[in-house]
Design a protein around this motif. Structure first.
Motif, mmCIF file in Angstrom:
data_model
loop_
_atom_site.group_PDB
_atom_site.id
_atom_site.type_symbol
_atom_site.label_atom_id
_atom_site.label_comp_id
_atom_site.label_asym_id
_atom_site.label_seq_id
_atom_site.Cartn_x
_atom_site.Cartn_y
_atom_site.Cartn_z
ATOM 1 N N UNK A 66 -11.022 30.481 -4.952
ATOM 2 C CA UNK A 66 -11.598 29.380 -3.878
ATOM 3 C C UNK A 66 -12.261 30.551 -3.140
ATOM 4 N N UNK A 67 -13.318 30.398 -2.654
ATOM 5 C CA UNK A 67 -14.240 31.446 -1.808
ATOM 6 C C UNK A 67 -14.933 30.505 -0.534
ATOM 7 N N UNK B 245 -2.728 23.089 -1.646
ATOM 8 C CA UNK B 245 -1.691 23.209 -0.057
ATOM 9 C C UNK B 245 -2.008 25.033 0.233
ATOM 10 N N UNK B 246 -2.342 26.224 -0.766
ATOM 11 C CA UNK B 246 -2.795 26.891 0.009
ATOM 12 C C UNK B 246 -4.059 26.797 0.222
ATOM 13 N N UNK B 247 -5.170 26.525 -0.297
ATOM 14 C CA UNK B 247 -6.328 26.345 -0.355
ATOM 15 C C UNK B 247 -6.642 25.579 0.956
ATOM 16 N N UNK B 248 -6.101 24.960 1.343
ATOM 17 C CA UNK B 248 -5.915 24.306 2.693
ATOM 18 C C UNK B 248 -6.119 24.956 3.910
ATOM 19 N N UNK B 249 -4.650 26.137 3.360
ATOM 20 C CA UNK B 249 -4.320 26.676 4.862
ATOM 21 C C UNK B 249 -5.396 27.287 4.647
ATOM 22 N N UNK B 250 -5.538 28.071 3.720
ATOM 23 C CA UNK B 250 -6.493 29.629 4.185
ATOM 24 C C UNK B 250 -8.278 29.023 4.529
ATOM 25 N N UNK C 139 -12.320 34.874 -0.714
ATOM 26 C CA UNK C 139 -12.451 34.838 -1.599
ATOM 27 C C UNK C 139 -10.729 34.238 -1.737
ATOM 28 N N UNK C 140 -9.615 33.517 -2.612
ATOM 29 C CA UNK C 140 -8.761 33.415 -2.158
ATOM 30 C C UNK C 140 -8.177 32.796 -3.894
#
Length: 197
Positions: free
Chosen positions: A178-179, A53-58, A160-161
């Motif tokens: 996640x880049x 969810x966080x990766x998709x939001x970013x 980069x997350x």
């Protein structure tokens, strides 16, 4: 004596069978055992859901940064350096509530020559140096967009997350962070060039 021993053995065997039957019929601890077995799986699934969810939001926010900056830059034919720097810094705030320190933005106004090669006319950067005039475009330019004598706006945003669960899930996913690299290209809206004062 033998009879007593036989009776004792038979009695203990019957007692053991009754006890084992009672134990097999007793279901009072089954739900606790099931919970203990399923709990790690449920926690991993929850962590994965939060992580994705966080990766998709970013990812969505990075798309917004690139497209918003390109769109705002295209709306004027002339920019003052302070104004365009404020717009670039403002676009970086789209990443909130995530940290802005990892956001890198390159805004480049590109000249297209007769061979449809793109070179930087002027550039601004956020958390990264501006590109030098005359260097090649930071993003590949499709030939159906390039037109000789018409400038293009190119935006490249990277981030980069690392989420709280990234390290926990690394053995499962193999992902340590996640880049993101998002690009946006468009033409000026008010004429064929954008100048920087």
């Amino acid at each position: 004596m033998m009879t007593r021993l036989k009776n004792a053995i038979v009695k203990s065997r019957v007692s053991f069978q009754q006890a084992s039957t009672r134990l097999l019929r007793d279901r009072s601890g089954v739900s606790a055992i099931e919970f203990v077995l399923l709990f790690p799986i449920l926690v991993t699934m929850m962590a994965g859901t939060v992580d994705i969810g966080q990766a998709l939001t970013v990812s969505r926010k990075m798309n917004q940064i690139a497209s918003t900056l390109g769109d705002m830059t295209s709306q004027q034919a002339t920019w003052k350096a302070a104004d365009i720097d404020a717009i670039v810094a403002g676009a970086a705030t789209i990443i909130d509530p995530y940290s802005k320190t990892g956001v890198k933005i390159e805004l480049a106004i590109l000249d297209i020559d007769a061979t449809l090669k793109a070179k930087v006319n002027w550039s601004r950067g956020y958390n990264t140096p501006a590109l030098v005039k005359g260097v090649a475009s930071p993003v590949p330019i499709p030939t159906n967009i390039a037109q000789s004598g018409v400038q293009l706006i190119a935006v490249r945003a990277t981030y980069s997350l690392q989420t709280p669960f990234t390290k926990l899930l690394t053995p499962v996913t193999g992902v340590t962070s996640y880049n993101y690299e998002k690009t946006y290209i468009m033409r000026p809206r008010t004429g064929e060039a954008i100048t920087l004062e």
